[in-house]
Enzyme design. Structure first.
Site, PDB file in Angstrom:
ATOM      1  N   ASN A   1       0.769  -1.400  -0.147  1.00  0.00           N
ATOM      2  CA  ASN A   1      -0.251  -0.352   0.214  1.00  0.00           C
ATOM      3  C   ASN A   1       0.842   2.100   0.357  1.00  0.00           C
ATOM      4  O   ASN A   1       2.303   1.082   0.594  1.00  0.00           O
ATOM      5  CB  ASN A   1      -1.078   0.357   1.055  1.00  0.00           C
ATOM      6  CG  ASN A   1      -1.648  -0.848   1.120  1.00  0.00           C
ATOM      7  OD1 ASN A   1      -2.612  -0.680  -0.090  1.00  0.00           O
ATOM      8  ND2 ASN A   1      -2.388  -1.484   2.221  1.00  0.00           N
TER       9      ASN A   1
ATOM     10  N   CYS B   1      -5.108  -7.234  -3.760  1.00  0.00           N
ATOM     11  CA  CYS B   1      -6.279  -6.894  -2.602  1.00  0.00           C
ATOM     12  C   CYS B   1      -7.146  -7.802  -2.144  1.00  0.00           C
ATOM     13  O   CYS B   1      -7.716  -8.117  -2.930  1.00  0.00           O
ATOM     14  CB  CYS B   1      -7.080  -5.629  -2.303  1.00  0.00           C
ATOM     15  SG  CYS B   1      -7.460  -5.005  -0.433  1.00  0.00           S
ATOM     16  N   HIS B   2      -7.265  -8.524  -0.768  1.00  0.00           N
ATOM     17  CA  HIS B   2      -8.751  -9.080  -0.701  1.00  0.00           C
ATOM     18  C   HIS B   2     -10.005  -8.854  -0.800  1.00  0.00           C
ATOM     19  O   HIS B   2      -9.956  -8.927   0.012  1.00  0.00           O
ATOM     20  CB  HIS B   2      -8.027 -10.077   0.787  1.00  0.00           C
ATOM     21  CG  HIS B   2      -7.723  -9.146   1.503  1.00  0.00           C
ATOM     22  ND1 HIS B   2      -6.139  -9.455   2.774  1.00  0.00           N
ATOM     23  CD2 HIS B   2      -7.980  -8.723   2.809  1.00  0.00           C
ATOM     24  CE1 HIS B   2      -5.587  -9.238   3.305  1.00  0.00           C
ATOM     25  NE2 HIS B   2      -7.076  -8.139   3.836  1.00  0.00           N
TER      26      HIS B   2
ATOM     27  N   HIS C   1     -10.115  -0.023  -2.470  1.00  0.00           N
ATOM     28  CA  HIS C   1     -10.548   0.698  -1.120  1.00  0.00           C
ATOM     29  C   HIS C   1     -11.896   1.306  -1.472  1.00  0.00           C
ATOM     30  O   HIS C   1     -12.730   1.473  -0.727  1.00  0.00           O
ATOM     31  CB  HIS C   1      -9.923   0.941  -0.689  1.00  0.00           C
ATOM     32  CG  HIS C   1      -9.111   0.077  -0.183  1.00  0.00           C
ATOM     33  ND1 HIS C   1      -7.942   0.569   1.542  1.00  0.00           N
ATOM     34  CD2 HIS C   1      -8.705  -1.134   0.331  1.00  0.00           C
ATOM     35  CE1 HIS C   1      -7.017  -0.161   1.905  1.00  0.00           C
ATOM     36  NE2 HIS C   1      -7.636  -1.374   0.571  1.00  0.00           N
TER      37      HIS C   1
END
Length: 441
Positions: free
Chosen positions: A148, A169-170, A199
């Site tokens: 990140n 990304c999970h 996100h």
């Protein structure tokens, strides 16, 4: 036999998850696993963990641990990047403590906001050095980035290098499981389509057997069953009509509405965990010696348990041709037609022998695109600052950040940027320490 290199392999717990995922595939069981880190002690622990996972699976992959980056990357087919530049101390602490002096409050500070901006500025130059090494040593490598701020890093690396970089990304898969639990439907029964930026992606479809499950999700809100740690996202659902893929603590600092200098009561109302990342780091650090001792104990068995991460699935599909869909962060190039073509988006991607192939989503709802654009503006300016060394872009990125603007005046924002650049010192490129030119270009 694939050569798979872990960059930042001293992130032992995360490496353990990925190693278990990869080595549990019979087709990948005899891969070359290269573990690279600059911290020899942490690297040694990760090597022990890797060998214990192999022993549990009764396989014999080639496992090499090294502090020599050239050796680790030479001829690599896949490079999994999970570094953290500057660590908890000094840099993460700096990202929280200096803004706090100005009254700017944060929760995670690793994706957007002033914390995300500073993390990008110290991380992108280091990652660029790595991908330039890859251009020399393994030009056909697939670089899987877990570092990140995801969108800024992937954007910068694809601009600054010819190496294929895909961000993982999970959050999409993880949030889908959380929503399934909230509405009482088995996660495996759900079909969804999400799209956006890392996100700040939204589920455009959330279905079971072709039946829309959004009415069930709205019932959670209407019936007062919202989990205490998810109030921000359910409130956003009420306002925007779609559910966002990242956690409430993350999302609260991407917008100006939930952490606001004139409404301190919102922190309690929405159960927003200020300084959450600091707490998590301190817990991890306090527990590390015990965790390390357990991992290195000859009597400890380390099982291979499948995680929710996508890396192993991408490697397996690329090697075997088995087709599957994953969610990845890639350069847009029209996947989402009403977002900029050059920005980094998170979309479903088909993976097979042809690699990672983004799905064409088309237009997303206009209000979702508008919300994402506010973050893309900050990302673009931060990437520009990292690639050009122009300090003025750091000020502009901070000014345009929605949460920072909700808490601070323009003068405060500029002063904060000055303080953060000075405090970061050599963690940032030298050009960013040069005084601002009188006429910004």
């Amino acid at each position: 036999m694939a050569k798979i290199t872990f960059i930042g392999a001293g992130s032992t717990v995360f490496a353990q998850n990925l190693l278990g995922d990869i080595l549990s595939y019979p087709e990948l069981a005899h891969s070359e696993i290269w573990l690279y880190d600059i911290d020899a002690e942490r690297l040694s622990t990760s090597e022990i963990v890797a060998r214990k996972i192999a022993a549990f699976l009764k396989i014999s992959p080639k496992i090499i641990a090294t502090t020599d980056r050239d050796r680790a990357l030479d001829g690599a087919d896949y490079a999994i990047n999970m570094i953290q530049v500057g660590g908890y101390k000094p840099c993460t602490v700096t990202d929280f403590e200096i803004p706090k002096k100005y009254g700017l409050r944060q929760t995670i500070a690793d994706t957007l906001g002033i914390g995300g901006i500073m993390r990008a500025l110290r991380t992108i130059p280091v990652q660029l050095e790595m991908v330039h090494d890859m251009e020399r040593l393994c030009p056909d490598v697939l670089h899987l980035n877990y570092v990140n701020p995801m969108a800024m890093n992937v954007w910068a690396l694809n601009r600054g290098s010819s190496v294929r970089t895909v961000g993982l990304c999970h959050s999409v898969r993880g949030t889908a499981a959380q929503l399934a639990k909230d509405i009482g439907v088995p996660a495996g029964d759900i079909n969804y389509v999400a799209a956006g930026i890392n996100h700040i992606a939204f589920y455009l479809k959330f279905e079971k057997d072709g039946r829309d499950l959004y009415p069930e999700i709205r019932k959670v809100l209407a019936e007062g069953r919202v989990p205490a740690d998810n109030r921000v996202r359910y409130d956003l659902l009420k306002r925007f009509g779609y559910f966002v893929t990242e956690s409430s603590e993350h999302f609260s600092e991407y917008v100006p509405w939930y952490i606001h200098r004139e409404r301190p009561d919102l922190i309690e109302e929405f159960n927003i965990p200020l300084d959450e990342y600091i707490r998590r780091c301190e817990v991890h650090i306090a527990d590390w010696e015990k965790t390390q001792a357990e991992m290195e104990d000859p009597n400890t068995v380390i099982e291979a348990k499948r995680s929710s991460e996508y890396a192993s699935e991408i490697i397996h599909s690329s090697e075997t041709g088995v087709s599957r869909v994953v969610y990845a962060n890639v350069i847009n190039k029209g996947s989402i037609s009403n977002l900029p073509a050059d920005c980094c988006v998170e979309v479903p991607c088909l993976v097979d022998k042809n690699g990672v192939q983004p799905v064409q989503i088309g237009e997303i709802p206009i209000h979702l695109a508008a919300l994402m654009q506010t973050s893309i503006n900050v990302q673009r300016l931060t990437v520009e600052a990292a690639l050009t060394g122009k300090r003025e872009h750091v000020y502009h990125a901070a000014m345009l950040d929605p949460h920072t603007a909700a808490e601070l005046s323009v003068d405060q924002i500029w002063s904060l940027v000055d303080d953060l650049i000075e405090e970061h010192g050599s963690w940032l490129p030298g050009a960013l320490h040069e005084p601002l030119r009188e006429a910004a270009e």
